[in-house]
Design a protein around this motif. Structure first.
Motif, PDB file in Angstrom:
ATOM      1  N   ASP A  45       0.815  -1.209   0.000  1.00 15.54           N
ATOM      2  CA  ASP A  45       0.000   0.000   0.000  1.00 15.54           C
ATOM      3  C   ASP A  45       0.854   1.266   0.000  1.00 15.54           C
ATOM      4  N   THR A  46       2.140   1.126   0.175  1.00 15.84           N
ATOM      5  CA  THR A  46       3.035   2.273   0.197  1.00 15.84           C
ATOM      6  C   THR A  46       2.974   3.021  -1.124  1.00 15.84           C
ATOM      7  N   ALA A  47       2.656   4.297  -1.047  1.00 14.07           N
ATOM      8  CA  ALA A  47       2.511   5.125  -2.241  1.00 14.07           C
ATOM      9  C   ALA A  47       2.198   6.549  -1.815  1.00 14.07           C
ATOM     10  N   VAL A  48       2.242   7.432  -2.783  1.00 13.96           N
ATOM     11  CA  VAL A  48       1.677   8.757  -2.595  1.00 13.96           C
ATOM     12  C   VAL A  48       0.198   8.672  -2.955  1.00 13.96           C
ATOM     13  N   TYR A  49      -0.637   9.103  -2.054  1.00 14.73           N
ATOM     14  CA  TYR A  49      -2.079   9.054  -2.256  1.00 14.73           C
ATOM     15  C   TYR A  49      -2.577  10.439  -2.645  1.00 14.73           C
ATOM     16  N   TYR A  50      -3.318  10.484  -3.734  1.00 15.41           N
ATOM     17  CA  TYR A  50      -3.820  11.739  -4.276  1.00 15.41           C
ATOM     18  C   TYR A  50      -5.333  11.792  -4.193  1.00 15.41           C
ATOM     19  N   CYS A  51      -5.828  12.873  -3.668  1.00 11.56           N
ATOM     20  CA  CYS A  51      -7.259  13.132  -3.703  1.00 11.56           C
ATOM     21  C   CYS A  51      -7.656  13.592  -5.093  1.00 11.56           C
ATOM     22  N   ASN A  52      -8.823  13.176  -5.518  1.00  8.58           N
ATOM     23  CA  ASN A  52      -9.349  13.565  -6.821  1.00  8.58           C
ATOM     24  C   ASN A  52     -10.819  13.922  -6.691  1.00  8.58           C
ATOM     25  N   ALA A  53     -11.246  14.911  -7.459  1.00  4.96           N
ATOM     26  CA  ALA A  53     -12.647  15.300  -7.432  1.00  4.96           C
ATOM     27  C   ALA A  53     -13.093  15.775  -8.799  1.00  4.96           C
ATOM     28  N   GLN A  54     -14.323  15.438  -9.134  1.00  4.39           N
ATOM     29  CA  GLN A  54     -14.982  15.945 -10.323  1.00  4.39           C
ATOM     30  C   GLN A  54     -15.959  17.012  -9.862  1.00  4.39           C
ATOM     31  N   ILE A  55     -15.664  18.263 -10.194  1.00  7.25           N
ATOM     32  CA  ILE A  55     -16.373  19.392  -9.623  1.00  7.25           C
ATOM     33  C   ILE A  55     -16.983  20.259 -10.705  1.00  7.25           C
ATOM     34  N   VAL A  56     -18.257  20.587 -10.517  1.00  5.52           N
ATOM     35  CA  VAL A  56     -18.937  21.581 -11.336  1.00  5.52           C
ATOM     36  C   VAL A  56     -18.834  22.908 -10.605  1.00  5.52           C
ATOM     37  N   ARG A  57     -18.210  23.871 -11.218  1.00  2.00           N
ATOM     38  CA  ARG A  57     -17.937  25.132 -10.545  1.00  2.00           C
ATOM     39  C   ARG A  57     -19.116  26.105 -10.593  1.00  2.00           C
ATOM     40  N   ARG A  58     -19.881  26.039 -11.660  1.00  2.00           N
ATOM     41  CA  ARG A  58     -21.010  26.948 -11.829  1.00  2.00           C
ATOM     42  C   ARG A  58     -22.203  26.187 -12.381  1.00  2.00           C
ATOM     43  N   TYR A  59     -23.366  26.743 -12.186  1.00  2.00           N
ATOM     44  CA  TYR A  59     -24.589  26.180 -12.746  1.00  2.00           C
ATOM     45  C   TYR A  59     -24.451  26.037 -14.259  1.00  2.00           C
ATOM     46  N   ARG A  60     -24.779  24.869 -14.764  1.00  2.00           N
ATOM     47  CA  ARG A  60     -24.732  24.532 -16.184  1.00  2.00           C
ATOM     48  C   ARG A  60     -23.319  24.450 -16.742  1.00  2.00           C
ATOM     49  N   ASP A  61     -22.343  24.462 -15.897  1.00  2.00           N
ATOM     50  CA  ASP A  61     -20.975  24.245 -16.315  1.00  2.00           C
ATOM     51  C   ASP A  61     -20.713  22.739 -16.401  1.00  2.00           C
ATOM     52  N   TYR A  62     -19.581  22.391 -16.954  1.00  2.00           N
ATOM     53  CA  TYR A  62     -19.211  20.989 -17.064  1.00  2.00           C
ATOM     54  C   TYR A  62     -18.298  20.612 -15.905  1.00  2.00           C
ATOM     55  N   PRO A  63     -18.261  19.352 -15.557  1.00  2.00           N
ATOM     56  CA  PRO A  63     -17.390  18.942 -14.458  1.00  2.00           C
ATOM     57  C   PRO A  63     -15.923  19.016 -14.860  1.00  2.00           C
ATOM     58  N   ARG A  64     -15.121  19.472 -13.935  1.00  2.00           N
ATOM     59  CA  ARG A  64     -13.687  19.562 -14.137  1.00  2.00           C
ATOM     60  C   ARG A  64     -12.980  18.660 -13.143  1.00  2.00           C
ATOM     61  N   ASN A  65     -11.848  18.186 -13.565  1.00  2.00           N
ATOM     62  CA  ASN A  65     -11.075  17.259 -12.754  1.00  2.00           C
ATOM     63  C   ASN A  65     -10.026  18.010 -11.947  1.00  2.00           C
ATOM     64  N   TYR A  66      -9.989  17.744 -10.646  1.00  2.00           N
ATOM     65  CA  TYR A  66      -9.033  18.389  -9.764  1.00  2.00           C
ATOM     66  C   TYR A  66      -8.267  17.346  -8.969  1.00  2.00           C
ATOM     67  N   TRP A  67      -7.042  17.697  -8.636  1.00  2.00           N
ATOM     68  CA  TRP A  67      -6.162  16.823  -7.878  1.00  2.00           C
ATOM     69  C   TRP A  67      -5.596  17.534  -6.662  1.00  2.00           C
ATOM     70  N   GLY A  68      -5.446  16.793  -5.593  1.00  2.00           N
ATOM     71  CA  GLY A  68      -4.713  17.284  -4.446  1.00  2.00           C
ATOM     72  C   GLY A  68      -3.218  17.148  -4.659  1.00  2.00           C
ATOM     73  N   GLN A  69      -2.470  17.617  -3.701  1.00  2.00           N
ATOM     74  CA  GLN A  69      -1.014  17.631  -3.829  1.00  2.00           C
ATOM     75  C   GLN A  69      -0.376  16.281  -3.528  1.00  2.00           C
ATOM     76  N   GLY A  70      -1.118  15.392  -2.927  1.00  2.00           N
ATOM     77  CA  GLY A  70      -0.606  14.084  -2.570  1.00  2.00           C
ATOM     78  C   GLY A  70      -0.113  14.030  -1.141  1.00  2.00           C
ATOM     79  N   THR A  71      -0.293  12.875  -0.526  1.00  2.00           N
ATOM     80  CA  THR A  71       0.202  12.650   0.825  1.00  2.00           C
ATOM     81  C   THR A  71       0.844  11.268   0.883  1.00  2.00           C
ATOM     82  N   GLN A  72       2.001  11.201   1.487  1.00  2.00           N
ATOM     83  CA  GLN A  72       2.785   9.973   1.492  1.00  2.00           C
ATOM     84  C   GLN A  72       2.289   9.006   2.552  1.00  2.00           C
ATOM     85  N   VAL A  73       2.032   7.787   2.129  1.00  2.00           N
ATOM     86  CA  VAL A  73       1.721   6.687   3.037  1.00  2.00           C
ATOM     87  C   VAL A  73       2.816   5.647   2.899  1.00  2.00           C
ATOM     88  N   THR A  74       3.473   5.355   3.994  1.00  2.00           N
ATOM     89  CA  THR A  74       4.539   4.363   3.997  1.00  2.00           C
ATOM     90  C   THR A  74       4.210   3.287   5.013  1.00  2.00           C
TER      91      THR A  74
END
Length: 121
Positions: A89-118
């Motif tokens: 399981d050792t890896a850098v773990y990244y958060c990911n989200a599909q987010i609609v920023r505005r009404y009737r906008d399309y979802p955009r992909n965002y990433w966190g900076q990563g956190t190390q799990v050892t």
């Protein structure tokens, strides 16, 4: 101005547990899904777990039964509880989200900076 901030990565012994957190902030109309990917050195980034706004979850086969993905919609936060951790399981773990920023906008992909799990004894 959307931002994902992760926390919780650490060094842990095999069989131990960690809980990762990821909070989304900024201009957010809705979040279609949030989840976690991980990447070990020299390997491709792989999906670990995802969760929709309706709390539907899916997991990689390698973590099923050990990891639990959950979210607090009011806080735009996702959690990954990792139990019975293994060295693989050792890896850098990244958060990911599909987010609609505005009404009737399309979802955009965002990433966190990563956190190390050892996971090591």
């Amino acid at each position: 101005q959307v931002q994902l901030v992760e926390s919780g990565g650490d060094l842990v012994q095999p069989g131990g547990s960690l809980r990762l957190s990821c909070a989304a902030s900024g201009s957010i109309f809705s979040i279609n899904s949030m989840g976690w990917y991980r990447q070990a050195p020299g390997k491709e980034r792989e999906l670990v777990a995802t969760i929709t706004s309706g709390d539907s979850t899916n997991y990689a086969d390698s973590v099923k039964g050990r990891f639990t993905n959950s979210r607090d919609n009011a806080k735009n936060t996702v959690y990954l509880l990792m139990n019975n951790l293994k060295p693989e399981d050792t890896a850098v773990y990244y958060c990911n989200a599909q987010i609609v920023r505005r009404y009737r906008d399309y979802p955009r992909n965002y990433w966190g900076q990563g956190t190390q799990v050892t996971v090591s004894s």
